[in-house]
Design an enzyme around this catalytic site. Structure first.
Site, PDB file in Angstrom:
ATOM      1  N   ALA A 121       0.803  -1.114   0.084  1.00 11.15           N
ATOM      2  CA  ALA A 121      -0.081  -0.031   0.029  1.00 11.15           C
ATOM      3  C   ALA A 121       0.947   1.254  -0.151  1.00 11.15           C
ATOM      4  O   ALA A 121       0.228   2.331   0.134  1.00 11.15           O
ATOM      5  CB  ALA A 121      -0.908  -0.093   1.374  1.00 11.15           C
ATOM      6  N   ARG A 158      -4.712 -22.475  14.306  1.00 14.34           N
ATOM      7  CA  ARG A 158      -5.562 -21.900  13.817  1.00 14.34           C
ATOM      8  C   ARG A 158      -6.872 -22.372  13.475  1.00 14.34           C
ATOM      9  O   ARG A 158      -7.571 -21.759  13.231  1.00 14.34           O
ATOM     10  CB  ARG A 158      -5.060 -21.009  12.517  1.00 14.34           C
ATOM     11  CG  ARG A 158      -3.671 -20.071  12.788  1.00 14.34           C
ATOM     12  CD  ARG A 158      -4.025 -19.111  14.050  1.00 14.34           C
ATOM     13  NE  ARG A 158      -2.651 -18.380  14.406  1.00 14.34           N
ATOM     14  CZ  ARG A 158      -2.756 -17.483  15.246  1.00 14.34           C
ATOM     15  NH1 ARG A 158      -3.779 -16.945  15.973  1.00 14.34           N
ATOM     16  NH2 ARG A 158      -1.522 -16.721  15.508  1.00 14.34           N
TER      17      ARG A 158
END
Lengths: 301, 301, 301, 301
Positions: C123, C223
């Site tokens: 970004a 996870r």
């Protein structure tokens, strides 16, 4: 305000309690211990522990039984030799642990350095504070026109004001809504692990970050570099001021052989050798691309 | 003899010099600092530096400003919770640095643990000492008949004597030739980096080894295990005696939740649940292989 | 919509072009290659490359010259043995590379797994898309009243509506301002590396993530666990469906010895042994804390 | 003889079986697959698997949906830019797996590169072969008189003959005794994990070694360097010949910006700048130590 009055009291408490140890002590680092060095508008860096000093680098390189120091001068020569010849393992024998308060978008760059230990403040478990990074006017820069990945001129006048208004207003509104969603006053209250997703990347987080000296210097080399984003560079610069007091010989070698060093490609070596022989070399004749040539001329004219 | 008189003097010197520090101090670890704990016939383990203590684990887990300790009992509860639920990062916040003297074949197993920092004595640069590991009679074992990777009965009588003779004679002859090849007396003298290739794997080497507590405990879990080769287990056992004094709460949790813990496969859970309901379960009916079943019965009868 | 029409065309193009190779090929993984498996509202996981299969694990464990496979049954037995005894290095010999689109707050948890290679969409360099994660109503949960780090009941009625309104409105406004700050229409335009700080943590990012099978299974163990936050668990669950097709024997062993396995502390072993002998054991008499006892009873009644 | 007839048959078998895949295929690497490239007297390096190619580096750098290749020229420019600016993560997106047969003293240097996956032939489990590295006459060198860590002139005449005799005789005797200790003929037979300690460091071992391209290039940079010990350099040189065929653009950039590049310290930059302005600079006036100056003059005269 990076540190509250109560936090400052905790820091002062710790600095007031000294103990004896048989370990290597680095006086320059003891002076920094626990103190929060302010960075950006609400952030800080502070050393919370360390292991080793310049002598420890030599001690490990020599696999010594005792202190391993011959003389300060002799040690410095060894350290410079090790740095020059990329013998990195002795530098791994020193370790530092930092407590850092930093905006999330800085944390996201920082965490890319994988050879380190991290404990971050958990926004699943706890509620974040209402603290956001708002750039100072002199750091509010336009997109660079040359570098897709950098900034150019400082923004001016109304545009700067508009940007600051948006950043501030959005931060406050997001945080108001974060609190409203969490509230258990007359409602169930959203889970913290969900509510946090509404907070922008300029909110501050905190972590403990522990790293060995070799990897710390690698981090500083990349992040104290002029091409790094200003906001992470501010942290790297503050850490350089700490490291130079901790291991002055290693930091001096690092400055001379890494930070202020220049890497010349095979092509650049050939061009310089020709220039030293009196030739004039043009880009077309250099084996370098236009971009490389520009970078080369910045150093060598 | 693990440590020479001169080396002992260097160690004593370091133990005589204490300084003040603001850092966390672990009294149990200070008592071990620098002292060489003998392992095998010529080896040792000694702590040369450390960072942190039990409280530092909690301090990082809480990302605290001050000591971070609430009470010793409270801290121990947190440490046990972290260990039980595989929250490994707070344990990475402690670090220890060891000086180890060990046979090369042990070093070759040890180095497989990659998350650590190492500086080994260089046989390219220096000349190795004439010190070889010769097993004590009670550790001179036959190949296991059941386990391709283990040892069985202790060797007896003449066979044991023959083995010890061969090990001793080959070690001495190899070292004599090592010296002969290196000698510059009336000849050029072979390069050290080449001459060392003649030395067998029971020669002693040395290194500095630095590791965080999480990875140290992982090392101990695998290497203090009864299935580990005796010679590396001897080092791991000596280190357990050090770690328990350094971070007693963390080591206690490690013992209960890792070392003395038992991992049950999905199949084993089902078998135990059936047994608790009063059923008798046979191997054929257990979903386990014959080998697994044998391992299962060793614990559960 | 996780993938645009143009992106789908690029994916279809890649799936249409097959080539010959001498390497090991895993047919189950070839079927997944490039395809984007949707996760959450705009995210996906897709395999972009892989190395190895079940046989490659055995081949490395045996340091073979050829394929190294004896028989499928024999290989499966070896894989189960390796998993049961924590021989992790052969599993590191397989590697997978994923392209993942995921909200930033999920990426921040994910990146804590350090033994992996990552390239994230920048970004600083590029402009992010207007895509935000907004939880489905059934995942909009209240803070758990028992677990400081989890969620409880689903939010109801007006509270749920209020939360969704805030999340949607703040996301849109933040993105409008992001665009307004970047705009070079009649103004300089803020640097991309600064403008991004206004975007909340539910915006989507993307990365390439490459990992070996041992570390991938460790990731999945943590996870895909019921205690993980739902949003990252959704990715882990999708990846389990891929891995089971890639290395069915390794995944089966992983399920039996890790995912569905139970670790018993020293205290828990003692309690179970007493119960098997017919004793009744109470918490006070178990050596376990109240919390541990509760966790123990969940499995063993 | 690096590979036996039977092993060669296994290799030929694998090379005869091609399959189709949707993955990226590197034709230059396919040609190397499985083939054992001889190194030293009994060693070899052979590729057993790989992931990715030059295009995969660009694909990851761009976080692409499709192949991600714009044009070969464009890709090469990007790869050179990434290498020049130390953007290392895209190079981590390629992976190679090697089977290597090498003397133990080389393996001990090699294993110091920690960011790699390794499975070594187990001398606890199996019996090692009677194969030892004996240097060719032209590599039998004297200790360097200038460099404590290197070799000088080649040994001559009788000294060379004496050294080779000792190396050969000790290797054979050690192995004879190894076999005698292991034998179960009329005796119990020493455990393999103990018997191996009698074997010298020039015995050959084998391993599977898997590494990403970034770390492979770092390995090659240090080990194909003229200062590396000849015996490990021989492996690194053989691997360079493989990597250049696998990822020609990345290897070209690596050669220009790493292998054949020169790093100038801050002091060296200043000296060169003064020279380019026509000044004559002496060591005393250079800010460099005598040793550094010598290294500097080797490149710049």
């Amino acid at each position: 305000m990076p540190v509250s009055a109560e936090q400052q009291r905790e820091i002062d408490d710790q600095r007031a309690q000294s103990q004896t140890t048989l370990r290597a002590v680095a006086p320059g680092m003891e002076r920094h211990l626990y103190t929060a060095h302010p960075v950006l508008d609400h952030g800080f860096v502070r050393v919370v522990d360390y292991m080793g000093d310049d002598a420890a680098i030599c001690q490990a390189a020599r696999v010594s039984y005792g202190r391993g120091t011959k003389s300060v001068q002799n040690d410095e020569g060894l350290i410079r030799y090790l740095m020059r010849h990329w013998h990195s393992t002795p530098f791994e024998m020193c370790e530092a642990k930092f407590h850092v308060k930093l905006p999330v978008f800085v944390a996201r760059q920082w965490i890319r350095h994988r050879t380190a230990n991290v404990n971050e403040y958990s926004a699943r478990y706890s509620i974040l504070d209402r603290e956001f990074y708002i750039p100072a006017p002199e750091h509010l820069a336009a997109q660079s026109t040359q570098n897709n990945q950098g900034r150019g001129e400082v923004l001016e006048g109304e545009e700067a004001a508009r940007v600051l208004d948006m950043l501030r207003a959005d931060a406050m509104r997001s945080y108001d809504h974060y609190e409203a969603m969490l509230s258990q006053d007359g409602q169930q209250g959203l889970a913290r692990e969900l509510a946090r997703m509404n907070l922008p990347a300029n909110i501050y987080t905190q972590w403990y970050w522990k790293v060995d000296l070799h990897n710390l210097l690698h981090f500083l080399r990349l992040r104290a570099d002029p091409h790094a984003q200003y906001e992470i560079r501010a942290y790297a610069d503050a850490m350089c001021q700490i490291v130079v007091d901790w291991v002055p010989a290693a930091f001096g070698a690092f400055r001379d052989y890494r930070m202020d060093a220049v890497s010349l490609s095979a092509q650049a070596v050939a061009v310089l050798q020709r220039r030293l022989r009196g030739e004039t070399v043009a880009q077309e004749d250099s084996g370098m691309s236009a971009r490389e040539w520009r970078e080369f001329e910045e150093v060598w004219g």
